[in-house]
Every structure is written in C-alpha cells, then in structure tokens.
Design a protein around this motif. Sequence first.
Motif, mmCIF file in Angstrom:
data_model
loop_
_atom_site.group_PDB
_atom_site.id
_atom_site.type_symbol
_atom_site.label_atom_id
_atom_site.label_comp_id
_atom_site.label_asym_id
_atom_site.label_seq_id
_atom_site.Cartn_x
_atom_site.Cartn_y
_atom_site.Cartn_z
ATOM 1 N N ALA A 190 81.182 59.874 34.447
ATOM 2 C CA ALA A 190 80.399 59.024 33.856
ATOM 3 C C ALA A 190 79.316 58.853 34.636
ATOM 4 O O ALA A 190 77.953 58.760 34.039
ATOM 5 C CB ALA A 190 81.105 57.756 33.625
ATOM 6 N N LEU A 191 79.361 58.514 36.136
ATOM 7 C CA LEU A 191 78.182 58.279 36.859
ATOM 8 C C LEU A 191 77.132 59.567 36.964
ATOM 9 O O LEU A 191 75.899 59.352 36.883
ATOM 10 C CB LEU A 191 78.431 57.817 38.079
ATOM 11 C CG LEU A 191 77.543 56.983 39.173
ATOM 12 C CD1 LEU A 191 76.659 56.157 38.141
ATOM 13 C CD2 LEU A 191 77.940 56.704 40.402
ATOM 14 N N ALA A 233 76.759 61.900 34.684
ATOM 15 C CA ALA A 233 75.909 62.051 33.273
ATOM 16 C C ALA A 233 74.776 60.842 33.426
ATOM 17 O O ALA A 233 73.644 61.318 33.074
ATOM 18 C CB ALA A 233 76.879 61.684 32.336
ATOM 19 N N LEU A 234 74.959 59.684 33.758
ATOM 20 C CA LEU A 234 73.773 58.688 33.826
ATOM 21 C C LEU A 234 72.916 58.969 34.790
ATOM 22 O O LEU A 234 71.789 58.826 34.604
ATOM 23 C CB LEU A 234 74.568 57.323 34.133
ATOM 24 C CG LEU A 234 75.495 56.918 33.118
ATOM 25 C CD1 LEU A 234 76.354 55.677 33.751
ATOM 26 C CD2 LEU A 234 74.653 56.211 32.217
ATOM 27 N N THR A 253 85.510 54.535 31.514
ATOM 28 C CA THR A 253 84.101 55.271 31.180
ATOM 29 C C THR A 253 83.192 54.321 30.814
ATOM 30 O O THR A 253 81.955 54.251 31.093
ATOM 31 C CB THR A 253 84.435 56.452 30.436
ATOM 32 O OG1 THR A 253 85.140 57.479 31.129
ATOM 33 C CG2 THR A 253 82.923 56.802 29.934
ATOM 34 N N GLN A 254 83.413 53.523 29.784
ATOM 35 C CA GLN A 254 82.674 52.376 29.261
ATOM 36 C C GLN A 254 82.292 51.387 30.172
ATOM 37 O O GLN A 254 81.282 50.967 30.002
ATOM 38 C CB GLN A 254 83.752 51.676 27.939
ATOM 39 C CG GLN A 254 82.655 50.940 27.433
ATOM 40 C CD GLN A 254 81.447 51.298 26.616
ATOM 41 O OE1 GLN A 254 81.802 52.551 26.006
ATOM 42 N NE2 GLN A 254 80.237 51.222 26.751
ATOM 43 N N ASN A 260 79.381 53.248 32.039
ATOM 44 C CA ASN A 260 78.340 53.523 31.116
ATOM 45 C C ASN A 260 77.640 51.913 30.943
ATOM 46 O O ASN A 260 76.444 51.821 30.428
ATOM 47 C CB ASN A 260 78.912 53.823 29.808
ATOM 48 C CG ASN A 260 79.105 55.448 30.036
ATOM 49 O OD1 ASN A 260 78.666 56.131 30.906
ATOM 50 N ND2 ASN A 260 79.813 55.923 29.021
ATOM 51 N N ASP A 261 78.334 50.682 31.209
ATOM 52 C CA ASP A 261 77.934 49.572 30.702
ATOM 53 C C ASP A 261 77.116 49.032 32.059
ATOM 54 O O ASP A 261 76.000 48.554 31.853
ATOM 55 C CB ASP A 261 78.823 48.628 30.281
ATOM 56 C CG ASP A 261 79.322 48.753 28.773
ATOM 57 O OD1 ASP A 261 78.719 49.510 28.193
ATOM 58 O OD2 ASP A 261 80.451 48.256 28.547
ATOM 59 N N HIS A 285 82.497 43.822 35.329
ATOM 60 C CA HIS A 285 82.274 44.104 34.035
ATOM 61 C C HIS A 285 82.441 43.149 32.899
ATOM 62 O O HIS A 285 81.991 42.562 32.087
ATOM 63 C CB HIS A 285 82.987 45.576 33.488
ATOM 64 C CG HIS A 285 82.776 46.029 32.203
ATOM 65 N ND1 HIS A 285 83.520 45.564 31.310
ATOM 66 C CD2 HIS A 285 81.661 46.740 31.654
ATOM 67 C CE1 HIS A 285 82.703 46.386 30.007
ATOM 68 N NE2 HIS A 285 81.857 46.829 30.427
#
Length: 389
Positions: free
Chosen positions: A108-109, A111-112, A328-329, A332-333, A382
Amino acid sequence: MLAPYACQPGASRGRLHTERMSSFRSPFQRDRDRIIHSSAFRRLKHKTQVFVEHEGDYYRTRLTHSIEVAQVARTIAGVLGLNTDLAECIALAHDLGHTPFGHTGEDALEALMAPYGGFDHNAQAIRIVTRLERHYAEFDGLNLTWEALEGIAKHNGPLTGPFADEKHAGALPYALAEANAAWDLELHTFASAEAQVAAIADDVAYSHHDLHDGLRSGLFNERDLMDLPVTGPAFEAVDALYPGLDPMRRRHEALRRVFGRMVEDVIAVAQGRLEAARPQSVDDIRAMEGTIIRFSKPLYQELKVIRSFLFHRMYRAPSVMVERAKVTQVVNDLFPLFMARPDLLPGEWRVDVAAMSDETAVARLVADYVSGMTDRFALQEHARLCGGV
C-alpha cells in the motif's frame, strides 16, 4: 579463528563518523548491540509477520522472526568460519524498515509513494540506521560500520550492475540512493558471506515458521503437509519413530526436521562451493558472479512447491485477504490525511515539516512516520482520526 574469507573486525572499513574503539567489544558486536537497543527494533514486537499482531499471542511477529533469523545465521556462520557477530547484526536489522501489517502495508505504501520515489522496506532499513534513529549527540542514525550497512543494503544481492535482480533494474529507491551517495556501498557487487548467510537464514526461518503458524491458525492441517516434499517425509519419519505421538509433539518433531534439513543443506552446499572457489578474502566473495551461500538445486525446487502451497493456502487465504483489505485501507487513509494535514503529526515531526516547501520531501517524511507505526498504533490512530474500518 575466522576463515580468510570472513569479515575481520580489525580490518573493518570503519564508520562514517569516527568514534573511539570500544575497549571490550568488536566493531560488529557494537553494531549488533546498537540495533538491539534501537527504537525501530523494539517496534518490531508489534509488527505483522503474516497475521496482524493482535490476532494471536503465539504467531510470529517481525521481532520474533528477526530473532529466529539471527539464530540460524549464527549457526551457519559459525560452522563456516564466518564472523558470527556480523551475521547476527545483519539478521537482526534486515526487517527494521518494514511497515505495519507486513508486506500488505508495504504494498500500500509503495503505491502511495510511487510519485515521490517509491518505497522499499530494505531501503527504509538503511534510512533508519543512517538517519531516523536520533539518539546520539554527534550523529543521526546508529553510525554502523561499512560492513553492516553493506550487508543490510544488499544481503539479497547486487542492486546495480550486471548481476542485479530484475526487481532492481530501475532507479535505486531514494532512501538507498541517498545513503549510497554519502558512503559508497559498492552496490554492484555481491555482499559478504556473512550478509549472504543472513539472507538464507531469513528464507530458512520463514519457510519453517510459516508452516507452524499456518497449522496453528487452522488454514491447513498436517494431512495437507503429508502430500508436500520435505514436510511429507518429515512427518513419515516421526510416525515411524514415535507411533501414536501426541499431535502437538508430532507437529513439532516433524517441523524441526524440516528446519534441520534446510540448515544442513545450506551448510553442505556452502562448504562445497567454498572448497571449489578457495576465496582468500572477503573481497573475493564480493567479486564472485553469484552467491556462495545458497540451497542445493533439488531442495530449492522442493521449497518452491512448499512456498506455492503457503501462498495459496495461507498468504492468500480468504480470511487473510479480508484482513489485508482492511489494513490496506488503514494505510490508504492515513497517508493522504497526513499529507493534507501535517499539523496532525506529532510535535517532533511537525518541526521537520515546517522547514519543507517541497511536496516530495513532505511525502517522504510522512512515509517515514507511517512506516514506523506498529500494527496496533496504526489501528488506534486510524480509529481516532478516521473512525476505523
């Protein structure tokens, strides 16, 4: 007595920032101790190996995994006449750069961070030990020896040049490029035999303990393993020696045989290759056109079958995939939230952001912060900032 091809403490290339020698520890012992006492190492206690840290007390975390890798590395290095302190040091440090939630969090990181130079946990480990650990008065990082940094950077092989893995065919991850610009780690060569031992010890440790954790989780059972190479013969040997053995003891006895088979294979192959090559220095090891430490071809093929089984039955099991989606969310948040609202970062991190006008610099700082989170802290933050998943 160390072998001539081992890394000799007295011949170390030293540290980027000059320090007095310790009166009772070798340079590599000192490196190992600094890693053990680092904040990043302590955080591994609450970082995922496969299962999210809070899912069960018996599953491996990044910390217990690193300790097991270090044990294997010391054993193999000792038999081969290598420097056990350096092998252990690299083994203990190899996962320092991992994000919360294991490879799921890293994916995830990564991709970000694609617009900002990407993210790679191995490069992040170098960033941690050269910059992010800030405890010493005279330098940032841990000021490790060149040999330790080299081993952390390229224990899986060269990162540039003709022998680099296809994965590293593009530009170097920025964290590694920055460290290499400050001190040339000779990324085009193979690493020392000690670093190669740490890399194979990682393979041995996770191949063994993922089977154990998978069984404990109920994602598969012993009957499934009877049909696989290496594991099937191991269970058969235990059944022949101890008919009717208690199931938990049977499991342990079989998997310790799997573990032993891997370690013995690595040692035998290394001894044969060292005898054939007769390297006279660690630079002879670095200059080779391949690794000196590896599995035999037959065992490597058998382990590929086991890893394929684990991939489908464990790493991509439906219940694991549900958890992967959730965590992952979380990443991503959190990442875009901190990018948009750096005032939400802790005070010591906001000080650094205040001096930045470049978005890439801010993104890399946010990546440092998010990647350093433990599983539990990421979930707590989160829930506090985004309402949970």
